[in-house]
Structure formats: structure tokens, C-alpha cells
Scaffold this motif. Structure first.
Motif, PDB file in Angstrom:
ATOM      1  N   LEU A 190       0.827  -1.202   0.000  1.00 21.62           N
ATOM      2  CA  LEU A 190       0.000   0.000   0.000  1.00 21.62           C
ATOM      3  C   LEU A 190       0.862   1.253   0.000  1.00 21.62           C
ATOM      4  CD1 LEU A 190      -3.071  -1.176   1.100  1.00 21.62           C
ATOM      5  CD2 LEU A 190      -2.949   1.202   1.836  1.00 21.62           C
ATOM      6  N   ASN A 191       1.867   1.266   0.880  1.00 23.47           N
ATOM      7  CA  ASN A 191       2.813   2.390   0.938  1.00 23.47           C
ATOM      8  C   ASN A 191       3.539   2.559  -0.379  1.00 23.47           C
ATOM      9  OD1 ASN A 191       2.461   3.523   3.398  1.00 23.47           O
ATOM     10  ND2 ASN A 191       4.136   2.428   4.396  1.00 23.47           N
ATOM     11  N   TYR A 192       3.983   1.459  -0.933  1.00 26.00           N
ATOM     12  CA  TYR A 192       4.698   1.467  -2.207  1.00 26.00           C
ATOM     13  C   TYR A 192       3.824   2.106  -3.292  1.00 26.00           C
ATOM     14  CZ  TYR A 192       6.019  -0.272  -6.769  1.00 26.00           C
ATOM     15  OH  TYR A 192       6.293  -0.363  -8.102  1.00 26.00           O
ATOM     16  N   ASN A 193       2.558   1.685  -3.354  1.00 22.48           N
ATOM     17  CA  ASN A 193       1.645   2.211  -4.368  1.00 22.48           C
ATOM     18  C   ASN A 193       1.422   3.712  -4.208  1.00 22.48           C
ATOM     19  OD1 ASN A 193       1.342  -0.205  -5.718  1.00 22.48           O
ATOM     20  ND2 ASN A 193      -0.415  -0.830  -4.508  1.00 22.48           N
ATOM     21  N   LYS A 194       1.293   4.169  -2.949  1.00 19.12           N
ATOM     22  CA  LYS A 194       1.135   5.608  -2.688  1.00 19.12           C
ATOM     23  C   LYS A 194       2.362   6.376  -3.165  1.00 19.12           C
ATOM     24  CE  LYS A 194      -1.887   5.314   1.326  1.00 19.12           C
ATOM     25  NZ  LYS A 194      -1.873   5.280   2.785  1.00 19.12           N
ATOM     26  N   ASN A 195       3.540   5.827  -2.841  1.00 20.37           N
ATOM     27  CA  ASN A 195       4.787   6.482  -3.249  1.00 20.37           C
ATOM     28  C   ASN A 195       4.901   6.536  -4.763  1.00 20.37           C
ATOM     29  OD1 ASN A 195       5.720   7.085  -0.718  1.00 20.37           O
ATOM     30  ND2 ASN A 195       6.940   5.237  -0.526  1.00 20.37           N
ATOM     31  N   GLU A 196       4.596   5.435  -5.416  1.00 24.12           N
ATOM     32  CA  GLU A 196       4.717   5.409  -6.874  1.00 24.12           C
ATOM     33  C   GLU A 196       3.748   6.400  -7.506  1.00 24.12           C
ATOM     34  OE1 GLU A 196       5.071   2.547 -10.716  1.00 24.12           O
ATOM     35  OE2 GLU A 196       5.863   1.948  -8.781  1.00 24.12           O
ATOM     36  N   GLU A 197       2.553   6.492  -6.954  1.00 26.93           N
ATOM     37  CA  GLU A 197       1.561   7.463  -7.439  1.00 26.93           C
ATOM     38  C   GLU A 197       2.107   8.885  -7.321  1.00 26.93           C
ATOM     39  OE1 GLU A 197      -2.709   7.983  -5.852  1.00 26.93           O
ATOM     40  OE2 GLU A 197      -2.548   5.842  -6.361  1.00 26.93           O
ATOM     41  N   LYS A 198       2.696   9.163  -6.153  1.00 29.93           N
ATOM     42  CA  LYS A 198       3.274  10.487  -5.894  1.00 29.93           C
ATOM     43  C   LYS A 198       4.414  10.756  -6.889  1.00 29.93           C
ATOM     44  CE  LYS A 198       6.280  11.262  -2.772  1.00 29.93           C
ATOM     45  NZ  LYS A 198       7.173  11.399  -1.679  1.00 29.93           N
ATOM     46  N   PHE A 199       5.289   9.771  -7.082  1.00 35.52           N
ATOM     47  CA  PHE A 199       6.407   9.930  -8.013  1.00 35.52           C
ATOM     48  C   PHE A 199       5.910  10.170  -9.434  1.00 35.52           C
ATOM     49  CE2 PHE A 199       9.220   7.140  -5.103  1.00 35.52           C
ATOM     50  CZ  PHE A 199       9.769   8.261  -4.486  1.00 35.52           C
ATOM     51  N   ASN A 200       4.884   9.433  -9.840  1.00 32.69           N
ATOM     52  CA  ASN A 200       4.351   9.587 -11.197  1.00 32.69           C
ATOM     53  C   ASN A 200       3.737  10.975 -11.413  1.00 32.69           C
ATOM     54  OD1 ASN A 200       5.171   7.119 -12.287  1.00 32.69           O
ATOM     55  ND2 ASN A 200       3.401   6.064 -11.435  1.00 32.69           N
ATOM     56  N   LYS A 201       3.082  11.506 -10.372  1.00 31.70           N
ATOM     57  CA  LYS A 201       2.535  12.866 -10.458  1.00 31.70           C
ATOM     58  C   LYS A 201       3.667  13.879 -10.595  1.00 31.70           C
ATOM     59  CE  LYS A 201      -1.843  12.289  -8.054  1.00 31.70           C
ATOM     60  NZ  LYS A 201      -2.501  12.266  -6.761  1.00 31.70           N
TER      61      LYS A 201
END
Length: 80
Positions: free
Chosen positions: A52-63
Motif C-alpha cells: 500500500l505504501n509502495y503504491n502511494k509512493n509510486e503514485e506520488k512519483f508519477n505525479k
């Protein structure tokens, strides 16, 4: 004036590269997490929380990458 835009673009490209490196590091970390789960080192619940944390981070990085790309395009237009 063209130089100013060129320098901004270079700086943004560097930032983007750093974020892409972070994404790759995180993906490698994720692979090792999966191995830890398979080997019983971490529980399924721990694995889910970390994913879950990983997905949040990746979302943030992609933005961040999208914003940087938008800025780069803006400066490329200005440069012309």
C-alpha cells in the motif's frame, strides 16, 4: 534568454532522472519484499501494508514526473 530556459530544462531533466531512480529502487525493494513474504520472513498483512505504501509512493512519483514533463514542455515552447 534562451540559455535560461535551457538551464531550467536541464535542471528539470535531472530531477526527473532522480525520481525515476527512486521508482526503480522502490521496485527492487518490492521484489525483495515479495521474496521475504514467500520465505515467511514477513507476514501477508505486513506485505499488504508495505505494498500500500509502495503504491502511494509510486503514485506520488508519477505525479511529480508528470508535473516535471509539463514544465519541461512549457520551457521548450518558451525556448523557441
Amino acid at each position: 534568454k534562451k540559455n535560461v530556459y535551457f538551464n531550467k530544462i536541464q535542471s528539470l531533466e535531472k530531477q526527473k532522472k532522480e525520481i525515476e531512480n527512486e521508482i526503480n529502487k522502490t521496485r527492487n525493494y518490492l521484489k525483495s519484499l515479495y521474496e521475504d513474504k514467500v520465505n515467511g520472513i514477513i507476514t501477508t498483512n505486513q506485505f499488504k501494508d508495505l505494498i500500500l505504501n509502495y503504491n502511494k509512493n509510486e503514485e506520488k512519483f508519477n505525479k511529480e514526473i508528470k508535473n516535471i514533463n509539463d514544465d519541461i514542455n512549457y520551457y521548450k515552447i518558451k525556448e523557441k
